[in-house]
Enzyme design. Structure first.
Site, PDB file in Angstrom:
ATOM      1  N   PHE A 177      30.543  41.877  36.415  1.00 13.22           N
ATOM      2  CA  PHE A 177      31.758  41.679  37.204  1.00 13.22           C
ATOM      3  C   PHE A 177      33.002  41.805  36.320  1.00 13.22           C
ATOM      4  CE2 PHE A 177      28.682  39.658  40.174  1.00 13.22           C
ATOM      5  CZ  PHE A 177      28.937  40.449  41.280  1.00 13.22           C
ATOM      6  N   SER A 178      33.872  40.801  36.305  1.00 11.89           N
ATOM      7  CA  SER A 178      35.204  40.955  35.709  1.00 11.89           C
ATOM      8  C   SER A 178      35.233  40.979  34.191  1.00 11.89           C
ATOM      9  CB  SER A 178      36.137  39.862  36.230  1.00 11.89           C
ATOM     10  OG  SER A 178      36.464  40.103  37.581  1.00 11.89           O
ATOM     11  N   VAL A 179      34.099  40.887  33.537  1.00 15.60           N
ATOM     12  CA  VAL A 179      34.076  41.240  32.118  1.00 15.60           C
ATOM     13  C   VAL A 179      34.674  42.634  31.951  1.00 15.60           C
ATOM     14  CG1 VAL A 179      32.547  41.803  30.175  1.00 15.60           C
ATOM     15  CG2 VAL A 179      32.181  39.701  31.489  1.00 15.60           C
ATOM     16  N   LYS A 195      37.290  43.808  33.301  1.00 16.23           N
ATOM     17  CA  LYS A 195      38.762  43.822  33.196  1.00 16.23           C
ATOM     18  C   LYS A 195      39.208  43.881  31.746  1.00 16.23           C
ATOM     19  CE  LYS A 195      39.995  41.610  37.583  1.00 16.23           C
ATOM     20  NZ  LYS A 195      38.653  41.487  38.185  1.00 16.23           N
TER      21      LYS A 195
END
Length: 363
Positions: A47-49, A51
């Protein structure tokens, strides 16, 4: 108990399903452990790793003069400037201060995976607050704002640009992706619910995250979404599918050379990891300090305020600790409640191992 024993114990106890941990110190591999998965090259959707990977890509492009932090996004993507967004800059997007974290309530998971459709959706949004005056986590929209900027600046899709400018130079092009090639799907470990979806379901309906950022259940960052092949193959730079060692290697190459490759010079790293937004996040309703695309001082970093990186829904995380010359990454297949302390426990084990190694070197 060393890192491998700790990881093995967590999986054997049933608390975790599959774990990967990797760390670098001063540009060299320090530790790696894997349990409950076929091996360290198994891909895990984190997921947002992702970003942090997108931020890194933007900074590499900025260093090459292809992107200017203080340029309006509309300079690269003219349609974005509609509806009061002409003044939103790349810096605003990186610091979650652009004011457009929201998605339409009726949006579907299939639409989420359609790049052109979603760029049209984002271009049609109106800011919820004056850009630059407050920070509120842009959970999904971060990816299209910055990803389309990258595409317009380079002529490459975000995934292609990540490969050309970041992962190929580091030798991790087969281990870190925004969108997976179909031939890599078999290497992805399925995710499992372990308390994260239940946590989201328990949030009040008026909570900004479930009212604005992910306004219907099909957009929640859950195992159900992440196990869809179409989602995994979509170029979504708000998220990433990776191995722990690839994420740790990327952050190590921000701190210094890794096998002769350094992604950014020290001055640029200092610039993008300085506090740029600090205070109560309007979407997460907690205080967070943010640099340009990275969260600073995350709890698993051991209270180190200069550490920078990004967490992902369900408990994956990757970060760099400049003071210790250390990078760390954890990917996990069981998505857990935010109060889970496994990441901190494993990062503590890595820091202890780094201290032991340093002591042996001095001896």
């Amino acid at each position: 108990m060393d890192l491998r024993e700790t990881v093995g114990e967590l999986v054997a106890s049933g608390r975790e399903a599959g774990l990967q941990v990797a760390a670098y110190r001063d540009g060299r591999p320090l530790a790696e452990a894997c349990a409950g998965l076929p091996g360290p090259d198994t891909l895990v959707h984190a997921f947002s790793v992702g970003k942090g990977c997108t931020a890194t890509l933007v900074h590499v492009l900025a260093e090459r003069g292809l992107i200017d932090y203080d340029a309006p996004v509309a300079r690269y993507w003219p349609a974005f400037g509609a509806h009061g967004k002409a003044g939103i800059t790349v810096r605003h997007a990186l610091t979650h201060t652009a004011g457009i974290p929201q998605l339409p309530r009726a949006l579907t998971a299939a639409e989420l995976c359609d790049w052109e459709h979603m760029c049209g959706v984002v271009a049609g949004l109106r800011p919820l607050w004056e850009p630059g005056t407050a920070s509120g986590y842009h959970g999904w929209t971060y990816g299209w704002i910055l990803g389309e900027t990258v595409r317009r600046a380079t002529g490459l899709t975000p995934g292609q640009a990540l490969r050309e400018y970041v992962t190929e130079p580091l030798g991790i092009a087969d281990e870190l992706y925004f969108g997976l090639p179909a031939g890599r799907l078999a290497r992805v470990a399925p995710l499992l619910e372990g308390g994260w979806e239940a946590y989201l379901a328990g949030l009040p309906s008026e909570a900004p995250f479930v009212r604005l950022v992910a306004p219907n259940r099909s957009l929640w960052t859950t195992a159900t979404l992440a196990n869809r092949p179409g989602y995994l193959m979509a170029d979504l730079p708000a998220c990433a599918t990776t191995t722990a060692r690839a994420a740790a290697r990327m952050y190590a190459a921000l701190l210094g050379e890794v096998d002769g490759v350094r992604l950014l010079p020290p001055a640029r790293v200092a610039q993008v990891t300085a506090a740029a937004a600090d205070g109560r996040d309007l979407m997460l309703l907690r205080r967070h300090t943010k640099g340009l695309g990275y969260f600073l001082g995350l709890p698993p970093a051991g209270g180190e305020p200069t550490a920078f990186g990004h967490h992902g829904s369900g408990g994956s995380i990757a970060f760099a600790d400049p003071r210790r010359g250390l990078s760390f990454a954890l990917t996990r297949t069981r998505l857990v409640h935010p109060a889970d302390t496994t990441a901190t426990r494993l990062a503590d084990a890595v820091r202890a191992q780094a201290g032991t190694a340093a002591g042996r070197a001095r001896a």
